[in-house]
Design a protein around this motif. Sequence first.
Motif, PDB file in Angstrom:
ATOM      1  N   LEU A  37       6.917  -4.659  -4.448  1.00 59.73           N
ATOM      2  CA  LEU A  37       6.649  -5.289  -3.158  1.00 59.73           C
ATOM      3  C   LEU A  37       7.897  -5.328  -2.281  1.00 59.73           C
ATOM      4  O   LEU A  37       7.841  -5.034  -1.085  1.00 59.73           O
ATOM      5  N   LEU A  38       9.040  -5.652  -2.884  1.00 62.13           N
ATOM      6  CA  LEU A  38      10.298  -5.655  -2.129  1.00 62.13           C
ATOM      7  C   LEU A  38      10.636  -4.266  -1.598  1.00 62.13           C
ATOM      8  O   LEU A  38      11.065  -4.116  -0.448  1.00 62.13           O
ATOM      9  N   ILE A  39      10.438  -3.251  -2.429  1.00 60.52           N
ATOM     10  CA  ILE A  39      10.710  -1.877  -1.997  1.00 60.52           C
ATOM     11  C   ILE A  39       9.793  -1.513  -0.832  1.00 60.52           C
ATOM     12  O   ILE A  39      10.231  -0.907   0.156  1.00 60.52           O
ATOM     13  N   LYS A  40       8.520  -1.904  -0.921  1.00 57.62           N
ATOM     14  CA  LYS A  40       7.571  -1.608   0.152  1.00 57.62           C
ATOM     15  C   LYS A  40       7.997  -2.290   1.455  1.00 57.62           C
ATOM     16  O   LYS A  40       7.981  -1.661   2.521  1.00 57.62           O
ATOM     17  N   GLU A  41       8.399  -3.550   1.375  1.00 53.91           N
ATOM     18  CA  GLU A  41       8.836  -4.271   2.570  1.00 53.91           C
ATOM     19  C   GLU A  41      10.073  -3.620   3.197  1.00 53.91           C
ATOM     20  O   GLU A  41      10.163  -3.469   4.415  1.00 53.91           O
ATOM     21  N   GLU A  42      11.024  -3.229   2.358  1.00 54.03           N
ATOM     22  CA  GLU A  42      12.235  -2.573   2.861  1.00 54.03           C
ATOM     23  C   GLU A  42      11.910  -1.213   3.465  1.00 54.03           C
ATOM     24  O   GLU A  42      12.482  -0.826   4.487  1.00 54.03           O
ATOM     25  N   ALA A  43      10.985  -0.497   2.848  1.00 59.13           N
ATOM     26  CA  ALA A  43      10.580   0.813   3.375  1.00 59.13           C
ATOM     27  C   ALA A  43       9.963   0.658   4.764  1.00 59.13           C
ATOM     28  O   ALA A  43      10.250   1.454   5.673  1.00 59.13           O
ATOM     29  N   ASN A  44       9.144  -0.377   4.932  1.00 61.11           N
ATOM     30  CA  ASN A  44       8.567  -0.639   6.259  1.00 61.11           C
ATOM     31  C   ASN A  44       9.652  -1.028   7.260  1.00 61.11           C
ATOM     32  O   ASN A  44       9.652  -0.561   8.397  1.00 61.11           O
ATOM     33  N   TYR A  45      10.562  -1.878   6.824  1.00 57.32           N
ATOM     34  CA  TYR A  45      11.633  -2.342   7.713  1.00 57.32           C
ATOM     35  C   TYR A  45      12.487  -1.171   8.198  1.00 57.32           C
ATOM     36  O   TYR A  45      12.831  -1.081   9.374  1.00 57.32           O
ATOM     37  N   TYR A  46      12.843  -0.273   7.300  1.00 58.05           N
ATOM     38  CA  TYR A  46      13.697   0.869   7.661  1.00 58.05           C
ATOM     39  C   TYR A  46      12.895   2.084   8.111  1.00 58.05           C
ATOM     40  O   TYR A  46      13.461   3.154   8.340  1.00 58.05           O
ATOM     41  N   GLU A  47      11.566   1.928   8.214  1.00 53.48           N
ATOM     42  CA  GLU A  47      10.669   2.986   8.682  1.00 53.48           C
ATOM     43  C   GLU A  47      10.861   4.294   7.905  1.00 53.48           C
ATOM     44  O   GLU A  47      11.003   5.380   8.475  1.00 53.48           O
ATOM     45  N   LEU A  48      10.852   4.165   6.587  1.00 55.16           N
ATOM     46  CA  LEU A  48      10.985   5.352   5.742  1.00 55.16           C
ATOM     47  C   LEU A  48       9.732   6.216   5.828  1.00 55.16           C
ATOM     48  O   LEU A  48       8.627   5.712   6.023  1.00 55.16           O
ATOM     49  N   THR A  49       9.924   7.496   5.646  1.00 56.21           N
ATOM     50  CA  THR A  49       8.778   8.401   5.588  1.00 56.21           C
ATOM     51  C   THR A  49       8.072   8.208   4.250  1.00 56.21           C
ATOM     52  O   THR A  49       8.633   7.641   3.308  1.00 56.21           O
ATOM     53  N   ILE A  50       6.861   8.695   4.172  1.00 54.45           N
ATOM     54  CA  ILE A  50       6.099   8.627   2.917  1.00 54.45           C
ATOM     55  C   ILE A  50       6.869   9.347   1.808  1.00 54.45           C
ATOM     56  O   ILE A  50       6.941   8.861   0.681  1.00 54.45           O
ATOM     57  N   ASP A  51       7.462  10.495   2.123  1.00 54.70           N
ATOM     58  CA  ASP A  51       8.215  11.257   1.122  1.00 54.70           C
ATOM     59  C   ASP A  51       9.424  10.470   0.618  1.00 54.70           C
ATOM     60  O   ASP A  51       9.697  10.447  -0.590  1.00 54.70           O
ATOM     61  N   ASP A  52      10.152   9.821   1.526  1.00 54.41           N
ATOM     62  CA  ASP A  52      11.308   9.020   1.121  1.00 54.41           C
ATOM     63  C   ASP A  52      10.867   7.841   0.252  1.00 54.41           C
ATOM     64  O   ASP A  52      11.473   7.549  -0.776  1.00 54.41           O
ATOM     65  N   PHE A  53       9.808   7.175   0.682  1.00 55.91           N
ATOM     66  CA  PHE A  53       9.288   6.034  -0.081  1.00 55.91           C
ATOM     67  C   PHE A  53       8.854   6.473  -1.470  1.00 55.91           C
ATOM     68  O   PHE A  53       9.176   5.841  -2.471  1.00 55.91           O
ATOM     69  N   TYR A  54       8.134   7.587  -1.537  1.00 55.00           N
ATOM     70  CA  TYR A  54       7.663   8.109  -2.822  1.00 55.00           C
ATOM     71  C   TYR A  54       8.840   8.447  -3.747  1.00 55.00           C
ATOM     72  O   TYR A  54       8.804   8.149  -4.939  1.00 55.00           O
ATOM     73  N   ALA A  55       9.874   9.043  -3.203  1.00 55.47           N
ATOM     74  CA  ALA A  55      11.050   9.392  -4.013  1.00 55.47           C
ATOM     75  C   ALA A  55      11.696   8.137  -4.593  1.00 55.47           C
ATOM     76  O   ALA A  55      12.067   8.098  -5.775  1.00 55.47           O
ATOM     77  N   ILE A  56      11.812   7.097  -3.781  1.00 54.80           N
ATOM     78  CA  ILE A  56      12.432   5.851  -4.244  1.00 54.80           C
ATOM     79  C   ILE A  56      11.568   5.186  -5.312  1.00 54.80           C
ATOM     80  O   ILE A  56      12.062   4.799  -6.379  1.00 54.80           O
ATOM     81  N   ILE A  57      10.287   5.048  -5.045  1.00 52.36           N
ATOM     82  CA  ILE A  57       9.401   4.344  -5.976  1.00 52.36           C
ATOM     83  C   ILE A  57       9.250   5.132  -7.279  1.00 52.36           C
ATOM     84  O   ILE A  57       9.179   4.554  -8.360  1.00 52.36           O
ATOM     85  N   SER A  58       9.229   6.461  -7.197  1.00 51.44           N
ATOM     86  CA  SER A  58       9.137   7.288  -8.410  1.00 51.44           C
ATOM     87  C   SER A  58      10.372   7.124  -9.276  1.00 51.44           C
ATOM     88  O   SER A  58      10.272   6.977 -10.506  1.00 51.44           O
TER      89      SER A  58
END
Length: 97
Positions: A37-58
Amino acid sequence: MRLQNWSCAISGELLEQQLSIEDVIEEAYFSREAIDLLIKEEANYYELTIDDFYAIISSFHTTVEQAGQLLGLAYKKGHTKKRKYLIQKYGNCLPRC
Protein backbone atom coordinates in the motif's frame (compact mmCIF):
# COMPACT_ATOMS: atom_id res chain seq x y z
CA MET A 1 24.32 -12.11 2.76
CA ARG A 2 22.56 -9.29 4.64
CA LEU A 3 19.21 -10.98 4.08
CA GLN A 4 20.57 -14.26 5.43
CA ASN A 5 22.00 -12.54 8.52
CA TRP A 6 18.68 -10.80 9.05
CA SER A 7 16.72 -14.05 8.82
CA CYS A 8 18.98 -15.75 11.37
CA ALA A 9 18.66 -12.84 13.81
CA ILE A 10 14.88 -12.60 13.42
CA SER A 11 14.33 -16.35 13.69
CA GLY A 12 16.31 -16.36 16.93
CA GLU A 13 14.07 -13.65 18.35
CA LEU A 14 10.95 -15.48 17.22
CA LEU A 15 12.14 -18.70 18.81
CA GLU A 16 12.76 -16.86 22.07
CA GLN A 17 9.20 -15.51 21.94
CA GLN A 18 7.99 -19.07 21.22
CA LEU A 19 5.93 -17.96 18.23
CA SER A 20 4.66 -20.66 15.91
CA ILE A 21 5.81 -20.66 12.31
CA GLU A 22 2.17 -19.99 11.35
CA ASP A 23 2.22 -16.75 13.38
CA VAL A 24 5.49 -15.76 11.73
CA ILE A 25 4.09 -16.33 8.24
CA GLU A 26 0.88 -14.45 9.06
CA GLU A 27 2.87 -11.45 10.31
CA ALA A 28 5.03 -11.48 7.18
CA TYR A 29 1.98 -11.39 4.91
CA PHE A 30 0.40 -8.59 6.95
CA SER A 31 3.61 -6.57 6.67
CA ARG A 32 3.80 -7.24 2.94
CA GLU A 33 0.29 -5.90 2.38
CA ALA A 34 1.06 -2.74 4.37
CA ILE A 35 4.26 -2.11 2.40
CA ASP A 36 2.44 -2.77 -0.89
CA LEU A 37 0.00 0.00 0.00
CA LEU A 38 2.84 2.41 0.82
CA ILE A 39 4.53 1.64 -2.50
CA LYS A 40 1.24 2.25 -4.33
CA GLU A 41 0.75 5.61 -2.58
CA GLU A 42 4.31 6.70 -3.38
CA ALA A 43 3.92 5.58 -6.99
CA ASN A 44 0.81 7.75 -7.30
CA TYR A 45 2.52 10.68 -5.60
CA TYR A 46 5.54 10.54 -7.93
CA GLU A 47 3.33 9.69 -10.95
CA LEU A 48 5.27 6.57 -11.85
CA THR A 49 4.45 4.74 -15.04
CA ILE A 50 2.88 1.30 -14.86
CA ASP A 51 6.21 -0.20 -16.00
CA ASP A 52 8.15 1.61 -13.26
CA PHE A 53 5.60 0.60 -10.63
CA TYR A 54 5.66 -3.02 -11.81
CA ALA A 55 9.47 -3.12 -11.67
CA ILE A 56 9.48 -1.82 -8.10
CA ILE A 57 6.71 -4.09 -6.83
CA SER A 58 8.21 -7.15 -8.57
CA SER A 59 11.59 -6.52 -7.00
CA PHE A 60 9.96 -6.04 -3.61
CA HIS A 61 8.00 -9.29 -3.87
CA THR A 62 11.08 -11.23 -4.96
CA THR A 63 12.98 -9.92 -1.94
CA VAL A 64 10.09 -10.76 0.39
CA GLU A 65 9.91 -14.30 -1.00
CA GLN A 66 13.65 -14.78 -0.46
CA ALA A 67 13.38 -13.37 3.06
CA GLY A 68 10.46 -15.67 3.83
CA GLN A 69 12.34 -18.73 2.62
CA LEU A 70 15.46 -17.83 4.56
CA LEU A 71 13.46 -17.02 7.67
CA GLY A 72 11.58 -20.32 7.47
CA LEU A 73 14.80 -22.29 7.06
CA ALA A 74 16.54 -20.47 9.90
CA TYR A 75 13.48 -20.88 12.15
CA LYS A 76 13.27 -24.62 11.38
CA LYS A 77 16.99 -25.06 12.01
CA GLY A 78 16.75 -23.19 15.32
CA HIS A 79 13.65 -25.14 16.36
CA THR A 80 15.36 -28.46 15.59
CA LYS A 81 18.46 -27.40 17.53
CA LYS A 82 16.35 -26.31 20.51
CA ARG A 83 14.37 -29.56 20.47
CA LYS A 84 17.56 -31.67 20.37
CA TYR A 85 18.89 -29.72 23.34
CA LEU A 86 15.68 -30.27 25.31
CA ILE A 87 15.67 -34.00 24.49
CA GLN A 88 19.25 -34.27 25.73
CA LYS A 89 18.35 -32.37 28.87
CA TYR A 90 14.98 -33.99 29.69
CA GLY A 91 15.03 -37.25 27.79
CA ASN A 92 12.64 -38.38 25.12
CA CYS A 93 9.49 -37.44 27.07
CA LEU A 94 8.78 -34.28 25.06
CA PRO A 95 5.66 -34.23 22.89
CA ARG A 96 6.11 -34.37 19.13
CA CYS A 97 5.39 -31.14 17.23
